[in-house]
Scaffold this motif. Structure first.
Motif, short mmCIF file in Angstrom:
data_model
loop_
_atom_site.label_atom_id
_atom_site.label_comp_id
_atom_site.label_asym_id
_atom_site.label_seq_id
_atom_site.Cartn_x
_atom_site.Cartn_y
_atom_site.Cartn_z
N ALA A 8 -3.56 2.95 -13.76
CA ALA A 8 -3.25 1.30 -13.75
C ALA A 8 -3.18 0.83 -12.55
O ALA A 8 -3.97 -0.25 -12.22
CB ALA A 8 -2.24 0.86 -14.92
N LEU A 9 -2.52 1.24 -11.72
CA LEU A 9 -2.32 0.69 -10.46
C LEU A 9 -3.47 0.89 -9.54
O LEU A 9 -3.85 -0.20 -8.85
CB LEU A 9 -1.07 1.71 -9.65
CG LEU A 9 -0.55 1.06 -8.36
CD1 LEU A 9 -0.07 -0.17 -8.46
CD2 LEU A 9 0.37 2.12 -7.86
N VAL A 10 -4.41 1.87 -9.71
CA VAL A 10 -5.50 2.17 -8.81
C VAL A 10 -6.52 0.94 -9.50
O VAL A 10 -7.15 0.48 -8.68
CB VAL A 10 -6.06 3.55 -9.10
CG1 VAL A 10 -7.64 3.46 -8.57
CG2 VAL A 10 -5.26 4.62 -8.30
N GLN A 13 -5.27 -2.12 -8.11
CA GLN A 13 -5.73 -2.38 -6.71
C GLN A 13 -7.30 -2.56 -6.58
O GLN A 13 -7.82 -3.40 -5.71
CB GLN A 13 -5.44 -1.36 -6.10
CG GLN A 13 -3.82 -1.18 -5.77
CD GLN A 13 -3.42 -0.04 -4.97
OE1 GLN A 13 -4.17 1.22 -4.87
NE2 GLN A 13 -2.28 0.05 -4.38
N MET A 14 -7.94 -2.12 -7.43
CA MET A 14 -9.73 -2.23 -7.17
C MET A 14 -9.91 -3.73 -7.79
O MET A 14 -10.46 -4.28 -6.91
CB MET A 14 -10.22 -1.19 -8.23
CG MET A 14 -10.24 0.15 -7.67
SD MET A 14 -11.16 1.33 -8.75
CE MET A 14 -12.68 0.82 -8.82
N LYS A 15 -9.11 -4.19 -8.66
CA LYS A 15 -9.48 -5.47 -9.01
C LYS A 15 -8.96 -6.37 -8.03
O LYS A 15 -9.64 -7.61 -7.82
CB LYS A 15 -8.81 -5.75 -10.28
CG LYS A 15 -9.50 -5.18 -11.64
CD LYS A 15 -8.65 -5.73 -12.85
CE LYS A 15 -9.57 -5.09 -14.09
NZ LYS A 15 -8.72 -5.44 -15.42
N LEU A 16 -7.77 -6.13 -7.50
CA LEU A 16 -7.11 -7.07 -6.25
C LEU A 16 -8.51 -6.96 -5.13
O LEU A 16 -8.60 -7.76 -4.61
CB LEU A 16 -5.98 -6.47 -5.80
CG LEU A 16 -5.06 -7.17 -4.67
CD1 LEU A 16 -5.20 -8.78 -4.93
CD2 LEU A 16 -4.10 -6.65 -4.12
N VAL A 17 -8.86 -5.80 -4.75
CA VAL A 17 -9.90 -5.72 -3.75
C VAL A 17 -11.11 -6.33 -3.93
O VAL A 17 -11.77 -7.24 -3.07
CB VAL A 17 -10.12 -4.27 -3.34
CG1 VAL A 17 -11.22 -3.95 -2.54
CG2 VAL A 17 -8.88 -3.68 -2.83
N ALA A 23 -12.92 -13.63 -3.03
CA ALA A 23 -12.40 -14.92 -2.34
C ALA A 23 -12.99 -14.90 -0.87
O ALA A 23 -13.18 -15.91 -0.39
CB ALA A 23 -11.06 -14.68 -2.28
N SER A 24 -13.12 -13.58 -0.10
CA SER A 24 -13.57 -13.59 1.19
C SER A 24 -15.04 -14.13 1.17
O SER A 24 -15.36 -14.98 2.23
CB SER A 24 -13.43 -12.28 1.70
OG SER A 24 -12.10 -11.87 1.96
#
Length: 139
Positions: A8-10, A13-17, A23-24
């Motif tokens: 779930a954390l990975v 983090q993938m969704k965050l990336v 956003a970038s």
């Protein structure tokens, strides 16, 4: 369970990336759009300035043309006045010429009458002279 938390954390983090990449990309696109709009503003400002300069030049030329027009109108009025004066002088000379022509015709007629009368008087004198000579012989 730890594996699930790690997964779930990975995933998080993938969704965050992915969100950061999105956003970038959005920031890049927006920055690009801002730069393009700033360039458009600069182009339009330069174009507006150029058109303003052209307008000033055209106004200046128009002013010159108006001055020329005014000068030509004044000159035309003077030429028309001169033409009227010359026309009046020409008409006066024409009338004078016509009067002189009439006087010349009258003088020629008077001369012809005088010559005719002189010829008649000469004829009478010659006839009188012949008559006198004849009378003198007869006496």
């Amino acid at each position: 369970e730890r594996l699930r938390v790690c997964q779930a954390l990975v995933q998080l983090q993938m969704k965050l990336v992915e969100a950061q990449d999105g956003a970038s990309e959005n920031k890049y696109q927006e920055s690009k759009r801002v730069i393009e709009l700033e360039q458009d503003v600069q182009d339009l400002t330069a174009q507006s300035k150029k058109q303003g300069e052209q307008m000033e030049e055209l106004r200046s030329r128009l002013s010159g043309v108006d001055d020329d027009k005014t000068g030509l109108e004044v000159e035309l009025a003077a030429v028309r006045k001169s033409l009227d004066l010359v026309s009046e002088q020409c008409n006066a000379e024409k009338r004078k010429s016509e009067e002189l022509a009439v006087e010349l015709v009258n003088a020629v007629n008077a001369k012809n009458q005088a010559e005719a009368e002189i010829a008649r008087e000469k004829g009478r004198v010659e006839a009188t002279g012949t008559t006198t000579a004849t009378l003198e012989k007869a006496l």
